[in-house]
Motif scaffolding. Structure first.
Motif, PDB file in Angstrom:
ATOM      1  N   ALA A 116       2.261 -15.621  -9.084  1.00 33.33           N
ATOM      2  CA  ALA A 116       1.486 -14.444  -8.959  1.00 33.33           C
ATOM      3  C   ALA A 116       1.768 -13.292 -10.128  1.00 33.33           C
ATOM      4  CB  ALA A 116       2.405 -13.721  -7.472  1.00 33.33           C
ATOM      5  N   SER A 117       2.806 -13.301 -10.825  1.00 35.51           N
ATOM      6  CA  SER A 117       3.028 -12.391 -11.713  1.00 35.51           C
ATOM      7  C   SER A 117       2.352 -12.794 -12.684  1.00 35.51           C
ATOM      8  CB  SER A 117       4.732 -12.450 -12.189  1.00 35.51           C
ATOM      9  OG  SER A 117       5.587 -11.863 -11.035  1.00 35.51           O
ATOM     10  N   VAL A 127      -2.302 -11.812 -16.406  1.00 36.50           N
ATOM     11  CA  VAL A 127      -3.672 -12.291 -16.950  1.00 36.50           C
ATOM     12  C   VAL A 127      -4.770 -10.823 -16.561  1.00 36.50           C
ATOM     13  CG1 VAL A 127      -5.698 -13.729 -16.720  1.00 36.50           C
ATOM     14  CG2 VAL A 127      -3.150 -14.548 -16.770  1.00 36.50           C
ATOM     15  N   GLU A 128      -4.665 -10.586 -15.169  1.00 37.05           N
ATOM     16  CA  GLU A 128      -5.540  -9.655 -14.913  1.00 37.05           C
ATOM     17  C   GLU A 128      -5.462  -8.433 -15.496  1.00 37.05           C
ATOM     18  OE1 GLU A 128      -5.370  -8.972 -10.625  1.00 37.05           O
ATOM     19  OE2 GLU A 128      -6.756  -7.386 -10.635  1.00 37.05           O
ATOM     20  N   ASP A 129      -4.060  -8.030 -15.665  1.00 33.68           N
ATOM     21  CA  ASP A 129      -4.122  -6.799 -16.768  1.00 33.68           C
ATOM     22  C   ASP A 129      -4.245  -6.858 -17.935  1.00 33.68           C
ATOM     23  OD1 ASP A 129      -0.559  -6.041 -14.770  1.00 33.68           O
ATOM     24  OD2 ASP A 129      -2.893  -5.515 -14.140  1.00 33.68           O
ATOM     25  N   ARG A 130      -3.918  -8.078 -18.449  1.00 35.49           N
ATOM     26  CA  ARG A 130      -4.554  -8.277 -19.785  1.00 35.49           C
ATOM     27  C   ARG A 130      -6.093  -8.129 -20.089  1.00 35.49           C
ATOM     28  NH1 ARG A 130      -4.082 -14.184 -21.989  1.00 35.49           N
ATOM     29  NH2 ARG A 130      -5.833 -14.021 -20.745  1.00 35.49           N
ATOM     30  N   ASP A 131      -6.869  -8.775 -18.842  1.00 34.78           N
ATOM     31  CA  ASP A 131      -8.281  -8.697 -18.973  1.00 34.78           C
ATOM     32  C   ASP A 131      -8.782  -7.206 -19.015  1.00 34.78           C
ATOM     33  OD1 ASP A 131      -8.722 -11.992 -17.116  1.00 34.78           O
ATOM     34  OD2 ASP A 131      -8.186 -11.341 -19.217  1.00 34.78           O
ATOM     35  N   GLN A 132      -8.116  -6.300 -18.120  1.00 37.88           N
ATOM     36  CA  GLN A 132      -8.508  -4.977 -17.784  1.00 37.88           C
ATOM     37  C   GLN A 132      -8.193  -4.184 -18.894  1.00 37.88           C
ATOM     38  OE1 GLN A 132      -6.741  -3.698 -14.108  1.00 37.88           O
ATOM     39  NE2 GLN A 132      -7.949  -5.159 -12.773  1.00 37.88           N
ATOM     40  N   ALA A 133      -7.127  -4.532 -19.523  1.00 33.45           N
ATOM     41  CA  ALA A 133      -6.737  -3.585 -20.666  1.00 33.45           C
ATOM     42  C   ALA A 133      -6.809  -4.001 -22.128  1.00 33.45           C
ATOM     43  CB  ALA A 133      -4.986  -3.315 -20.505  1.00 33.45           C
ATOM     44  N   HIS A 134      -7.348  -5.237 -22.124  1.00 38.96           N
ATOM     45  CA  HIS A 134      -7.957  -6.110 -23.262  1.00 38.96           C
ATOM     46  C   HIS A 134      -8.597  -4.915 -24.581  1.00 38.96           C
ATOM     47  CE1 HIS A 134      -8.611  -9.138 -26.262  1.00 38.96           C
ATOM     48  NE2 HIS A 134      -9.763  -8.752 -26.428  1.00 38.96           N
ATOM     49  N   GLU A 135      -9.689  -4.329 -23.887  1.00 39.35           N
ATOM     50  CA  GLU A 135     -10.554  -3.659 -24.776  1.00 39.35           C
ATOM     51  C   GLU A 135      -9.567  -2.149 -25.177  1.00 39.35           C
ATOM     52  OE1 GLU A 135     -14.230  -3.168 -23.318  1.00 39.35           O
ATOM     53  OE2 GLU A 135     -14.673  -5.443 -23.601  1.00 39.35           O
ATOM     54  N   ALA A 136      -8.717  -1.886 -23.925  1.00 33.55           N
ATOM     55  CA  ALA A 136      -8.245  -0.568 -24.054  1.00 33.55           C
ATOM     56  C   ALA A 136      -6.944  -0.530 -24.814  1.00 33.55           C
ATOM     57  CB  ALA A 136      -8.102   0.081 -22.743  1.00 33.55           C
ATOM     58  N   VAL A 164      -0.875  -5.327 -23.266  1.00 34.73           N
ATOM     59  CA  VAL A 164      -1.265  -6.604 -22.661  1.00 34.73           C
ATOM     60  C   VAL A 164       0.259  -7.348 -23.363  1.00 34.73           C
ATOM     61  CG1 VAL A 164      -2.479  -8.653 -23.178  1.00 34.73           C
ATOM     62  CG2 VAL A 164      -3.574  -6.563 -22.628  1.00 34.73           C
ATOM     63  N   GLU A 165       0.347  -7.074 -24.471  1.00 36.37           N
ATOM     64  CA  GLU A 165       1.613  -7.820 -25.040  1.00 36.37           C
ATOM     65  C   GLU A 165       2.855  -7.539 -24.435  1.00 36.37           C
ATOM     66  OE1 GLU A 165       1.559 -10.143 -27.089  1.00 36.37           O
ATOM     67  OE2 GLU A 165      -0.582 -10.035 -27.615  1.00 36.37           O
ATOM     68  N   GLU A 166       3.142  -6.407 -23.905  1.00 35.44           N
ATOM     69  CA  GLU A 166       4.396  -5.789 -23.178  1.00 35.44           C
ATOM     70  C   GLU A 166       4.333  -6.461 -21.755  1.00 35.44           C
ATOM     71  OE1 GLU A 166       4.930  -1.385 -25.197  1.00 35.44           O
ATOM     72  OE2 GLU A 166       4.253  -1.562 -23.113  1.00 35.44           O
TER      73      GLU A 166
END
Length: 225
Positions: A100-101, A106-115, A120-122
């Motif tokens: 789940a984590s 992955v979801e957070d990375r996708d959402q924050a990829h452009e921002a 995402v790395e953290e």
């Protein structure tokens, strides 16, 4: 055997007759199950309780010890199986939480990829840390379960060895007792034999002295005119 012991002997024999079918079931059915199968542990524990109870009631220490040992073994294996099952469930839960984590990362990375790439790395580093922590916790719990199982096995082995040592000590004591009694009888026989030899030698000397005295008297009578 005293008359009062006859009913006990009969009851022991009857119990052996009753237990024979149970032993057949154990040999042909239960022994084919896994060593930690719940049905096998329940059957062996029930059989052990029966042996211990009947052994205590009939005054049969060997049967009582065998039953108690079987109960202890079944309880120990049952506890070990429960601990292992608990560890497995906790590990599965940790794996699910980890999955789940990961999905969340992955979801957070996708959402924050452009921002923000650094965010995402953290998040990825945090997920890996949780994974390592969960894996380490699972390893520690598995190791603890294994130690507990090993301790139970060691105690069971030590108990069996202690019983064996006690039996060997009893056998040695009985052998020493028999040997001492035989030595004592041998010494008594030797003493009686020596005493008989001494009396025989003494009788021979007395007989020889009597013969000499008789010859002397005959010689004196012959010498008289």
């Amino acid at each position: 055997m005293r008359i009062t012991e006859l009913p006990i002997a009969v009851l022991r024999f009857q119990y052996q007759l009753v237990r024979t079918p149970l032993e057949l079931i154990e040999d042909r059915v239960v022994s084919r199950m896994g060593a930690e199968a719940p049905a096998r542990l329940f059957y062996e524990r029930s059989l052990g309780v029966l042996d211990a109870t009947v052994g205590s009631a009939l005054g049969d220490p060997r049967l009582e010890r065998r039953g108690s040992a079987l109960v202890d073994r079944s309880d120990a294996l049952s506890r070990a199986a429960q601990l292992e099952e608990t560890a497995t469930q906790k590990k599965a839960k940790a794996d699910a939480e980890l999955a789940a984590s990961r999905e969340k990362v992955v979801e957070d990375r996708d959402q924050a990829h452009e921002a923000k790439k650094q965010g995402v790395e953290e998040a990825r580093a945090e997920a890996e840390q949780r994974k390592r922590a969960a894996a380490e916790e699972a390893r520690e719990r598995t190791a603890a379960t294994k130690r507990q199982v090993d301790e139970v096995a060691a105690r069971r082995t030590n108990a069996a060895e202690e019983i064996k040592r006690n039996e060997q000590a009893k056998i040695r004591a009985a052998e020493q007792k028999v040997t001492a009694a035989a030595d004592s009888k041998l010494k008594d026989a030797q003493a009686k034999r020596d005493e008989a030899e001494s009396k025989r030698a003494q009788a021979n000397r007395v007989e020889q002295l009597a013969d000499v005295e008789k010859q002397n008297r005959q010689a004196k009578r012959a010498a008289k005119p």
